[in-house]
Design a protein around this motif. Structure first.
Motif, PDB file in Angstrom:
ATOM      1  N   ARG A   1       9.757 -24.996  15.406  1.00  0.00           N
ATOM      2  CA  ARG A   1       9.095 -24.223  14.351  1.00  0.00           C
ATOM      3  C   ARG A   1       8.999 -22.792  14.843  1.00  0.00           C
ATOM      4  N   PHE A   2       9.262 -21.853  13.926  1.00  0.00           N
ATOM      5  CA  PHE A   2       9.185 -20.452  14.341  1.00  0.00           C
ATOM      6  C   PHE A   2       8.652 -19.587  13.216  1.00  0.00           C
ATOM      7  N   VAL A   3       8.072 -18.467  13.622  1.00  0.00           N
ATOM      8  CA  VAL A   3       7.546 -17.448  12.712  1.00  0.00           C
ATOM      9  C   VAL A   3       8.142 -16.127  13.159  1.00  0.00           C
ATOM     10  N   TYR A   4       8.675 -15.362  12.200  1.00  0.00           N
ATOM     11  CA  TYR A   4       9.240 -14.058  12.516  1.00  0.00           C
ATOM     12  C   TYR A   4       8.681 -13.039  11.519  1.00  0.00           C
ATOM     13  N   PRO A   5       7.963 -12.024  11.998  1.00  0.00           N
ATOM     14  CA  PRO A   5       7.357 -11.038  11.088  1.00  0.00           C
ATOM     15  C   PRO A   5       8.386 -10.047  10.541  1.00  0.00           C
ATOM     16  N   LEU A   6       8.183  -9.621   9.296  1.00  0.00           N
ATOM     17  CA  LEU A   6       9.018  -8.598   8.657  1.00  0.00           C
ATOM     18  C   LEU A   6       8.159  -7.374   8.375  1.00  0.00           C
ATOM     19  N   ARG A   7       8.703  -6.202   8.680  1.00  0.00           N
ATOM     20  CA  ARG A   7       7.960  -4.963   8.450  1.00  0.00           C
ATOM     21  C   ARG A   7       8.238  -4.376   7.072  1.00  0.00           C
ATOM     22  N   GLY A   8       9.354  -4.757   6.441  1.00  0.00           N
ATOM     23  CA  GLY A   8       9.647  -4.273   5.094  1.00  0.00           C
ATOM     24  C   GLY A   8      10.647  -3.147   5.038  1.00  0.00           C
TER      25      GLY A   8
END
Length: 94
Positions: free
Chosen positions: A69-76
């Motif tokens: 399971r992974f989470v990757y943030p997006l800045r936009g």
């Protein structure tokens, strides 16, 4: 069951990420986070699910047996390549 984060000496192949990421980001990159699931098969990480949520989260990757399971943030304000290649690098080292 406790989640274990591990790093491999030899990178894994990552499959299934690019088409799922292209489908999600087709309408443009927004702020939020990518939540993903995958499984380790031999020397390969197969991404089985990828979703975009509007809430920002910290980058994280957890391995439980063969499930990932992974989470990757997006800045936009990132291009597709600015998201894809760092994400592949992170996943290939699990």
């Amino acid at each position: 069951m406790e989640a274990v984060t591990r790093r491999r000496l030899r990178p894994k192949w990552v499959t299934g990420l690019r088409p799922r990421l292209e489908a999600i980001l087709r309408n443009g990159i927004s702020r939020g986070s990518l939540l993903g699931k995958g499984r380790i098969v031999s020397d390969m990480l197969e991404v089985t699910e990828l979703t975009l949520v509007n809430e920002p989260r910290e980058m994280e990757a957890k391995v439980e047996g063969k499930e990932v399971r992974f989470v990757y943030p997006l800045r936009g304000n990132e291009s597709f390549d600015d998201v894809y290649y760092p994400l592949v690098r992170m996943l290939s080292n699990l």
